[in-house]
Design a protein around this motif. Structure first.
Motif, PDB file in Angstrom:
ATOM      1  N   SER A 120      52.523  17.272  74.508  1.00  0.00           N
ATOM      2  CA  SER A 120      52.590  17.768  73.132  1.00  0.00           C
ATOM      3  C   SER A 120      52.403  19.292  73.088  1.00  0.00           C
ATOM      4  O   SER A 120      53.097  19.991  72.343  1.00  0.00           O
ATOM      5  CB  SER A 120      51.525  17.083  72.277  1.00  0.00           C
ATOM      6  OG  SER A 120      51.528  17.593  70.957  1.00  0.00           O
TER       7      SER A 120
ATOM      8  N   GLU B 178      49.616  12.778  77.258  1.00  0.00           N
ATOM      9  CA  GLU B 178      50.218  12.964  75.942  1.00  0.00           C
ATOM     10  C   GLU B 178      49.785  14.291  75.313  1.00  0.00           C
ATOM     11  O   GLU B 178      50.582  14.957  74.637  1.00  0.00           O
ATOM     12  CB  GLU B 178      49.863  11.786  75.037  1.00  0.00           C
ATOM     13  CG  GLU B 178      50.549  10.497  75.477  1.00  0.00           C
ATOM     14  CD  GLU B 178      50.250   9.330  74.558  1.00  0.00           C
ATOM     15  OE1 GLU B 178      49.331   9.457  73.703  1.00  0.00           O
ATOM     16  OE2 GLU B 178      50.923   8.284  74.691  1.00  0.00           O
ATOM     17  N   ARG B 179      48.543  14.673  75.550  1.00  0.00           N
ATOM     18  CA  ARG B 179      48.074  15.959  75.009  1.00  0.00           C
ATOM     19  C   ARG B 179      48.829  17.123  75.641  1.00  0.00           C
ATOM     20  O   ARG B 179      49.281  18.047  74.949  1.00  0.00           O
ATOM     21  CB  ARG B 179      46.570  16.116  75.247  1.00  0.00           C
ATOM     22  CG  ARG B 179      45.998  17.441  74.708  1.00  0.00           C
ATOM     23  CD  ARG B 179      44.490  17.354  74.572  1.00  0.00           C
ATOM     24  NE  ARG B 179      43.811  17.251  75.846  1.00  0.00           N
ATOM     25  CZ  ARG B 179      43.312  18.302  76.518  1.00  0.00           C
ATOM     26  NH1 ARG B 179      43.419  19.521  76.007  1.00  0.00           N
ATOM     27  NH2 ARG B 179      42.675  18.137  77.662  1.00  0.00           N
TER      28      ARG B 179
ATOM     29  N   VAL C  85      51.900   8.707  83.370  1.00  0.00           N
ATOM     30  CA  VAL C  85      50.567   8.098  83.337  1.00  0.00           C
ATOM     31  C   VAL C  85      50.331   7.305  84.631  1.00  0.00           C
ATOM     32  O   VAL C  85      51.200   6.562  85.095  1.00  0.00           O
ATOM     33  CB  VAL C  85      50.419   7.171  82.122  1.00  0.00           C
ATOM     34  CG1 VAL C  85      49.101   6.398  82.186  1.00  0.00           C
ATOM     35  CG2 VAL C  85      50.495   7.988  80.833  1.00  0.00           C
TER      36      VAL C  85
ATOM     37  N   ASP D  31      55.193   8.263  79.477  1.00  0.00           N
ATOM     38  CA  ASP D  31      54.863   6.918  79.947  1.00  0.00           C
ATOM     39  C   ASP D  31      55.036   6.798  81.457  1.00  0.00           C
ATOM     40  O   ASP D  31      54.330   6.017  82.116  1.00  0.00           O
ATOM     41  CB  ASP D  31      55.748   5.876  79.262  1.00  0.00           C
ATOM     42  CG  ASP D  31      55.376   5.685  77.789  1.00  0.00           C
ATOM     43  OD1 ASP D  31      54.291   6.162  77.394  1.00  0.00           O
ATOM     44  OD2 ASP D  31      56.171   5.076  77.056  1.00  0.00           O
TER      45      ASP D  31
ATOM     46  N   GLY E  81      45.411   9.976  83.122  1.00  0.00           N
ATOM     47  CA  GLY E  81      45.272   9.071  81.988  1.00  0.00           C
ATOM     48  C   GLY E  81      46.240   9.373  80.863  1.00  0.00           C
ATOM     49  O   GLY E  81      46.754  10.488  80.736  1.00  0.00           O
ATOM     50  N   ARG E  82      46.486   8.399  79.999  1.00  0.00           N
ATOM     51  CA  ARG E  82      47.455   8.545  78.920  1.00  0.00           C
ATOM     52  C   ARG E  82      47.072   9.669  77.959  1.00  0.00           C
ATOM     53  O   ARG E  82      47.930  10.448  77.524  1.00  0.00           O
ATOM     54  CB  ARG E  82      47.582   7.213  78.160  1.00  0.00           C
ATOM     55  CG  ARG E  82      48.545   7.293  76.957  1.00  0.00           C
ATOM     56  CD  ARG E  82      48.826   5.915  76.389  1.00  0.00           C
ATOM     57  NE  ARG E  82      49.476   5.072  77.366  1.00  0.00           N
ATOM     58  CZ  ARG E  82      50.791   5.098  77.628  1.00  0.00           C
ATOM     59  NH1 ARG E  82      51.585   5.947  76.967  1.00  0.00           N
ATOM     60  NH2 ARG E  82      51.308   4.284  78.519  1.00  0.00           N
ATOM     61  N   GLU E  83      45.793   9.760  77.638  1.00  0.00           N
ATOM     62  CA  GLU E  83      45.379  10.764  76.638  1.00  0.00           C
ATOM     63  C   GLU E  83      45.702  12.169  77.115  1.00  0.00           C
ATOM     64  O   GLU E  83      46.262  12.977  76.365  1.00  0.00           O
ATOM     65  CB  GLU E  83      43.881  10.623  76.369  1.00  0.00           C
ATOM     66  CG  GLU E  83      43.358  11.514  75.229  1.00  0.00           C
ATOM     67  CD  GLU E  83      43.027  12.947  75.678  1.00  0.00           C
ATOM     68  OE1 GLU E  83      43.149  13.882  74.844  1.00  0.00           O
ATOM     69  OE2 GLU E  83      42.688  13.127  76.862  1.00  0.00           O
ATOM     70  N   VAL E  84      45.394  12.482  78.377  1.00  0.00           N
ATOM     71  CA  VAL E  84      45.624  13.840  78.871  1.00  0.00           C
ATOM     72  C   VAL E  84      47.115  14.111  79.038  1.00  0.00           C
ATOM     73  O   VAL E  84      47.594  15.209  78.751  1.00  0.00           O
ATOM     74  CB  VAL E  84      44.853  14.088  80.191  1.00  0.00           C
ATOM     75  CG1 VAL E  84      45.414  13.262  81.348  1.00  0.00           C
ATOM     76  CG2 VAL E  84      44.876  15.568  80.550  1.00  0.00           C
TER      77      VAL E  84
END
Length: 568
Positions: A531, A527-528, A517, A514, A522-525
């Motif tokens: 992970s 978090e990916r 970002v 968090d 961006g959040r998607e990249v």
């Protein structure tokens, strides 16, 4: 003008080589004495090498370290020496420094502040010292401290200054990471100015497994100015004259009522041992620029890992890509071209350009290149597994088979010819698991394991400044593993100029996704990527050791559980 001549002997010690380390200290003590040095200072744990880790749990190792120290001490005459070693009292171990003069140990100081973070585990082995002490040498009163002791204002430096010390001899085994020299200078300068003292900061140099000690010893005057600096990544004897009036003028000015109770005053010698000296010619040694600094760290780390472990030659799988190219260049610069063998293992997916670039690299470096095509072996694998894979489409399985064939070939050459295999994976790949277990991860030492991909490109450009060895096409082309038709790293990973800032924030700075970002990330990249890092811990645990160059490297710095369901 009368002066005290201080020598900082930044030497390259080998863990466990007690006799060799002591012989080197004797050599430098004689060299310092011939240069008119009054006090020569050696690094932290110079007798044992650093870090000795669980050798410290072996009673005979402790006894042998003490015996080696006493043998060395009896031989040092005509000069004062400060020596780092492991002391034992009443069954407890101490990270210690002794002051030696005329063949006798005059006093022993025990490290007060024990680091227990990052790569440091000192509380596992040592007890903290708590006895304030200063040493009297002629008119000079000096204090001795060890590494962490000077990093914090609540350390022993203040107490030693209150007791009249105008010179602090601080011995270190401070491992390298980018930008650390500036941090050290700020710390040492702040202690010097806060207490109006001169500080001699003596650091270890050399490679030890994942760690590199960069030397860069310095002497800082009571105004916080660096008045002498030793070389980076090389053994060196830094000799500096400190005016006597700078060191003795404060000794009657302190309020003795403020001297910490229990402070020991130890007389080393009633007068300086070498009163007549010819002037020292001051050397100007600058700080390396950041990319050059990293390159020198990698050279030293590889050279010492190979040399101290008795390896003769190394092998590198050359793909025509930038990672294997920079590893090969570092290997040649560190070891010499005659000790480096390249292995080109082309497959049906290897492009003509990659083959040409690998051959051109080998030619420019002057190394032997072995060509071992893998397509026949790969076809045999596919034929053998055909009945089991029937009806299933090709996927990463077939890609990994190629990587493992290459790893098998490299390890076969290693076994047959005694070659140390250098892996070529970088930190960006290792972070997200973009590597194949028992394939491109197979090998004995991972030179660029802690080097982000974007820094790999900068290192390649830097290396080419001193002679074009890495083909320009290798640097310019889009990264690819070439394990399937038209494959690109960007098929699986974000662009490296996006990936590396995320990894720095998540891995090195321990920031939550968090917090990472932003408008550009961006959040998607984010978090990916985070992970992928978490899921790849099991791979990293099975990778070979590699050289630490960032503030937080995988392994000793970052110790995450493999079995872990926490996702923040």
């Amino acid at each position: 003008m009368k002066s005290y001549r201080i020598g900082s002997a930044q030497i390259n010690c080998t863990v466990g080589d007690l006799k060799g380390n002591c012989a080197k200290m004797m050599e430098y003590a004689e060299k310092a004495k011939a240069s008119g040095v009054d006090i020569v200072v050696f690094p932290e744990l110079a007798v044992t090498g650093c870090p000795p880790e669980d050798l410290l749990l072996k009673p005979k190792f402790i006894d042998d370290n003490l015996a080696a120290l006493h043998d060395l001490s009896r031989s040092i005459k005509g000069i004062v020496a400060v020596i780092g070693f492991v002391n034992q009292e009443h069954g407890d171990l101490y990270n210690a420094a002794c002051v030696v003069c005329d063949g006798a140990i005059k006093g022993i100081y025990h490290k007060t502040l024990l680091p227990n973070y990052g790569v440091f585990d000192e509380k596992r082995y040592f007890r903290s010292g708590n006895e304030p002490m200063v040493f009297k040498f002629g008119e000079l009163i000096f204090g001795v401290s060890i590494c962490e002791d000077i990093w914090f204002s609540e350390g022993p430096t203040a107490a030693q200054a209150l007791a009249g010390a105008t010179l602090i001899l601080n011995i270190n085994a401070s491992p390298y990471h980018t930008g650390k020299i500036k941090i050290r200078e700020e710390i040492v300068s702040s202690r010097a100015t806060a207490h109006g003292i001169t500080v001699s900061y003596t650091n270890l140099v050399g490679g030890q497994d994942e760690l590199v000690f960069d030397g860069q010893s310095m002497i800082v005057d009571n105004a916080g100015r660096v008045i002498g600096r030793a070389l980076a990544f090389k053994e060196d004897l830094l000799v500096v004259d400190i005016p006597q009036e700078m060191l003795v003028k404060r000794q009657t000015g302190g309020a003795m009522k403020d001297v910490p109770s229990g402070t020991r005053f130890i007389t080393v010698a009633e007068s300086i041992l070498q009163p007549v000296k010819s002037p020292v010619i001051r050397r100007e040694v600058g700080i390396l620029e950041p990319v050059a600094e990293v390159y020198e760290a990698l050279l030293l780390g590889l050279r010492d890992y190979v040399g101290k472990n008795g390896f003769g030659t190394v092998a590198i799988g050359l793909s025509g890509g930038i990672d294997s190219a920079i590893v090969a260049a570092i290997a040649v610069d560190a070891l010499g071209k005659d000790r480096v063998t390249g292995v080109l293992m082309s497959s049906r997916y290897t492009t003509r350009e990659s083959e040409e670039d690998a051959k051109e690299l080998a030619k420019r470096l002057g190394i032997t290149l072995l060509e071992v095509p893998i397509d026949t072996i790969y076809s045999t694998y596919l034929s053998t597994l055909e009945s089991f894979f029937k009806g299933l489409s090709e996927d990463i399985t077939e890609e990994n088979i190629q990587a493992r064939i290459r790893g098998n070939i490299l390890m076969a050459l290693s076994n047959k010819f005694g070659l140390l295999v250098l892996t070529t994976g970088n930190k960006s790949e290792m972070s997200v698991g973009y590597a194949t277990l028992y394939g491109d991860m197979a090998g004995g030492f991972a030179v660029i394991k802690d080097v982000p991909k974007t820094l790999v490109y900068r290192l390649a450009a830097y290396r080419n400044l001193s002679g074009l060895v890495i083909p320009e096409r290798t640097i310019a082309k889009e990264p690819t593993a070439e394990l399937r038709p038209d494959q690109k790293d960007s098929d699986t990973l974000p662009p490296y100029n996006t990936l590396d800032p995320i990894l720095k924030a998540y891995v090195e700075e321990d920031r939550h996704p968090d917090e990472i970002v932003s408008s550009s990330l961006g959040r998607e990249v984010v978090e990916r990527v985070s992970s992928m890092v978490d899921r790849s811990e099991y791979k990293r645990r099975q990778s070979p050791p590699g050289i630490k160059i960032t503030p937080k490297a995988f392994g000793k710095d970052r110790r995450m559980p493999i079995t872990n369901r926490y996702r923040g």
